[in-house]
Design a protein around this motif. Structure first.
Motif, PDB file in Angstrom:
ATOM      1  N   GLY A  13       0.813  -1.218   0.000  1.00  0.00           N
ATOM      2  CA  GLY A  13       0.000   0.000   0.000  1.00  0.00           C
ATOM      3  C   GLY A  13       0.840   1.258   0.000  1.00  0.00           C
ATOM      4  N   GLY A  14       1.957   1.249   0.744  1.00  0.00           N
ATOM      5  CA  GLY A  14       2.837   2.420   0.813  1.00  0.00           C
ATOM      6  C   GLY A  14       3.499   2.708  -0.516  1.00  0.00           C
ATOM      7  N   ILE A  15       3.933   1.625  -1.203  1.00  0.00           N
ATOM      8  CA  ILE A  15       4.579   1.806  -2.510  1.00  0.00           C
ATOM      9  C   ILE A  15       3.571   2.328  -3.541  1.00  0.00           C
ATOM     10  N   LEU A  16       2.380   1.738  -3.537  1.00  0.00           N
ATOM     11  CA  LEU A  16       1.358   2.130  -4.509  1.00  0.00           C
ATOM     12  C   LEU A  16       0.827   3.542  -4.259  1.00  0.00           C
ATOM     13  N   SER A  17       0.708   3.911  -2.980  1.00  0.00           N
ATOM     14  CA  SER A  17       0.156   5.235  -2.651  1.00  0.00           C
ATOM     15  C   SER A  17       1.225   6.318  -2.591  1.00  0.00           C
ATOM     16  N   GLY A  18       2.490   5.905  -2.415  1.00  0.00           N
ATOM     17  CA  GLY A  18       3.574   6.876  -2.286  1.00  0.00           C
ATOM     18  C   GLY A  18       3.704   7.448  -0.888  1.00  0.00           C
ATOM     19  N   SER A  19       3.138   6.760   0.126  1.00  0.00           N
ATOM     20  CA  SER A  19       3.138   7.274   1.501  1.00  0.00           C
ATOM     21  C   SER A  19       4.309   6.733   2.320  1.00  0.00           C
ATOM     22  N   LEU A  20       5.186   7.646   2.791  1.00  0.00           N
ATOM     23  CA  LEU A  20       6.298   7.250   3.651  1.00  0.00           C
ATOM     24  C   LEU A  20       5.798   6.798   5.013  1.00  0.00           C
ATOM     25  N   SER A  21       4.787   7.492   5.544  1.00  0.00           N
ATOM     26  CA  SER A  21       4.301   7.130   6.882  1.00  0.00           C
ATOM     27  C   SER A  21       3.679   5.733   6.873  1.00  0.00           C
ATOM     28  N   LEU A  22       3.110   5.326   5.745  1.00  0.00           N
ATOM     29  CA  LEU A  22       2.553   3.978   5.632  1.00  0.00           C
ATOM     30  C   LEU A  22       3.683   2.945   5.596  1.00  0.00           C
ATOM     31  N   ILE A  23       4.746   3.263   4.866  1.00  0.00           N
ATOM     32  CA  ILE A  23       5.905   2.363   4.819  1.00  0.00           C
ATOM     33  C   ILE A  23       6.582   2.316   6.191  1.00  0.00           C
ATOM     34  N   SER A  24       6.655   3.473   6.858  1.00  0.00           N
ATOM     35  CA  SER A  24       7.253   3.497   8.200  1.00  0.00           C
ATOM     36  C   SER A  24       6.424   2.648   9.160  1.00  0.00           C
ATOM     37  N   ASP A  25       5.102   2.699   9.014  1.00  0.00           N
ATOM     38  CA  ASP A  25       4.219   1.874   9.829  1.00  0.00           C
ATOM     39  C   ASP A  25       4.483   0.401   9.545  1.00  0.00           C
ATOM     40  N   ALA A  26       4.725   0.066   8.268  1.00  0.00           N
ATOM     41  CA  ALA A  26       5.012  -1.318   7.886  1.00  0.00           C
ATOM     42  C   ALA A  26       6.312  -1.803   8.533  1.00  0.00           C
ATOM     43  N   LEU A  27       7.329  -0.940   8.523  1.00  0.00           N
ATOM     44  CA  LEU A  27       8.607  -1.318   9.147  1.00  0.00           C
ATOM     45  C   LEU A  27       8.450  -1.530  10.641  1.00  0.00           C
ATOM     46  N   HIS A  28       7.641  -0.676  11.280  1.00  0.00           N
ATOM     47  CA  HIS A  28       7.389  -0.860  12.703  1.00  0.00           C
ATOM     48  C   HIS A  28       6.669  -2.183  12.948  1.00  0.00           C
ATOM     49  N   ASN A  29       5.715  -2.500  12.088  1.00  0.00           N
ATOM     50  CA  ASN A  29       4.994  -3.762  12.240  1.00  0.00           C
ATOM     51  C   ASN A  29       5.908  -4.963  12.044  1.00  0.00           C
ATOM     52  N   PHE A  30       6.833  -4.852  11.087  1.00  0.00           N
ATOM     53  CA  PHE A  30       7.806  -5.932  10.892  1.00  0.00           C
ATOM     54  C   PHE A  30       8.659  -6.101  12.142  1.00  0.00           C
ATOM     55  N   SER A  31       9.110  -4.973  12.712  1.00  0.00           N
ATOM     56  CA  SER A  31       9.909  -5.043  13.942  1.00  0.00           C
ATOM     57  C   SER A  31       9.086  -5.604  15.096  1.00  0.00           C
ATOM     58  N   SER A  82      13.858  -2.667  22.429  1.00  0.00           N
ATOM     59  CA  SER A  82      13.791  -1.212  22.583  1.00  0.00           C
ATOM     60  C   SER A  82      14.847  -0.507  21.737  1.00  0.00           C
ATOM     61  N   VAL A  83      16.043  -1.072  21.688  1.00  0.00           N
ATOM     62  CA  VAL A  83      17.111  -0.488  20.873  1.00  0.00           C
ATOM     63  C   VAL A  83      16.742  -0.544  19.391  1.00  0.00           C
ATOM     64  N   VAL A  84      16.148  -1.656  18.969  1.00  0.00           N
ATOM     65  CA  VAL A  84      15.712  -1.793  17.568  1.00  0.00           C
ATOM     66  C   VAL A  84      14.704  -0.698  17.207  1.00  0.00           C
ATOM     67  N   LEU A  85      13.770  -0.429  18.124  1.00  0.00           N
ATOM     68  CA  LEU A  85      12.777   0.620  17.894  1.00  0.00           C
ATOM     69  C   LEU A  85      13.438   1.985  17.702  1.00  0.00           C
ATOM     70  N   VAL A  86      14.433   2.280  18.529  1.00  0.00           N
ATOM     71  CA  VAL A  86      15.132   3.564  18.432  1.00  0.00           C
ATOM     72  C   VAL A  86      15.850   3.671  17.087  1.00  0.00           C
ATOM     73  N   VAL A  87      16.530   2.607  16.675  1.00  0.00           N
ATOM     74  CA  VAL A  87      17.271   2.610  15.409  1.00  0.00           C
ATOM     75  C   VAL A  87      16.313   2.826  14.231  1.00  0.00           C
ATOM     76  N   ILE A  88      15.187   2.117  14.231  1.00  0.00           N
ATOM     77  CA  ILE A  88      14.200   2.272  13.147  1.00  0.00           C
ATOM     78  C   ILE A  88      13.666   3.697  13.112  1.00  0.00           C
ATOM     79  N   SER A  89      13.374   4.251  14.285  1.00  0.00           N
ATOM     80  CA  SER A  89      12.837   5.616  14.352  1.00  0.00           C
ATOM     81  C   SER A  89      13.838   6.629  13.805  1.00  0.00           C
ATOM     82  N   LEU A  90      15.125   6.462  14.132  1.00  0.00           N
ATOM     83  CA  LEU A  90      16.154   7.373  13.635  1.00  0.00           C
ATOM     84  C   LEU A  90      16.279   7.280  12.110  1.00  0.00           C
ATOM     85  N   TYR A  91      16.174   6.063  11.593  1.00  0.00           N
ATOM     86  CA  TYR A  91      16.223   5.884  10.128  1.00  0.00           C
ATOM     87  C   TYR A  91      15.045   6.603   9.457  1.00  0.00           C
ATOM     88  N   LEU A  92      13.867   6.481  10.056  1.00  0.00           N
ATOM     89  CA  LEU A  92      12.677   7.117   9.485  1.00  0.00           C
ATOM     90  C   LEU A  92      12.727   8.636   9.607  1.00  0.00           C
TER      91      LEU A  92
END
Length: 300
Positions: free
Chosen positions: A32-50, A89-99
């Motif tokens: 959905g993020g790729i098709l819609s062009g939404s970064l926040s949707l892709i960021s949500d997907a990465l959080h869900n993967f984590s 918790s560290v993984v969450l911080v790293v993902i957030s910094l990347y986003l």
């Protein structure tokens, strides 16, 4: 030594259901993020993967922590859950910094976003994340390891809600910069929650005295006993977020018999158990030893 054991069981079925939900959401939101062009949707997907990974880590840690103590691991494997909480918790911080970095780029190079698709996918993610949060809510209050996973899931529920709101603004007003703004706001909240868990887990691993334990008050309570002259060489630490261990030297007023010493030890253990919630106690009884030694041995 007094021993109490936690009989509250973590629902493994709830963990498995939450894990499956998060991996399904991840696939849907990436598409959905790729098709819609939404970064926040892709960021949500990465959080869900984590989230899915964090649930796996938490589950493995729970299994390891249940292993019996042995000659090689006399304290057992309870800290496996603390290590899992720290890792998650560290993984969450790293993902957030990347986003944050990706959001910075989007601020200056906004791209058209399909608001309708963004809203639909985010609503599905919100429903699944909310269900996952409720599945783990009860155990999160009792277990630091599960709490770290719960924070993952709660942050994603908030993230999905933010994406829905952002999608509405994008659809109605073409305000594309709200997409990276939501990414930054959600990331800031996640980092705040994660650092609280990181601080607590590092404190446990460094054998920090628990926040709810006041050694001066413990000293006063124990030294109220008629047979106790003083206590010293005190150590207090945790093996996990529940089990508090206490050890000290007890200097008696008189040269008492072993049978009397046993009664005195029982009294001290009762005080520590009922008043301070300390269930693992080791006492070294002394008479006219370690004079002029403070409550804490400053040299270790």
């Amino acid at each position: 030594m007094a021993h109490h054991h936690d009989h509250g069981e973590i629902s493994k079925n709830n963990l498995v259901i939450a894990m499956i939900l998060n991996f399904v959401i991840t696939i849907g939101e990436i598409i959905g993020g790729i098709l819609s062009g939404s970064l926040s949707l892709i960021s949500d997907a990465l959080h869900n993967f984590s989230d899915g990974i964090s649930i796996i880590v938490s589950y493995i840690a729970i299994k390891i922590s249940k292993k019996e103590n042995n000659e090689k691991m006399t304290f057992g494997y309870k800290r496996a859950e603390i290590l899992a909480a720290l890792f998650n918790s560290v993984v969450l911080v790293v993902i957030s910094l990347y986003l944050f970095k990706e959001a910075y780029i989007k601020f200056f190079k906004p791209e058209p976003i399909d608001g309708v698709l963004m809203i639909v996918v985010a609503i599905i993610g919100l429903a699944a994340n909310t269900l996952s949060v409720f599945l783990l809510k009860e155990n999160a209050q009792k277990n630091l390891n599960i709490k770290s996973t719960y924070i993952h899931l709660l942050s994603d529920a908030l993230s999905s809600l933010g994406v829905v709101i952002g999608g509405i603004f994008i659809y109605a007003y073409n305000i594309y910069w709200i997409d990276p703004l939501l990414t930054v706001l959600i990331g800031a909240y996640i980092i705040k929650e994660s650092f609280e868990i990181i601080d607590e887990t590092i404190g446990i691993l460094m054998q920090k005295t628990p926040e709810n334990i006041n050694l001066d008050i413990i000293k006063k309570e124990i030294e109220k006993l008629p047979d106790v002259k003083n206590i010293h060489h005190v150590h207090v630490w945790q093996t996990n977020d529940k089990d508090i261990h206490f050890e000290c030297h007890v200097n008696t007023r008189d040269d008492i018999k072993l049978s009397q010493a046993k009664l005195l030890m029982d009294q001290i253990e009762t005080i520590l158990d009922e008043t301070f919630g300390i269930h693992h106690v080791t006492l070294q009884m002394e008479y006219e030893c370690c004079e002029n030694v403070g409550l804490i041995n400053r040299k270790g």
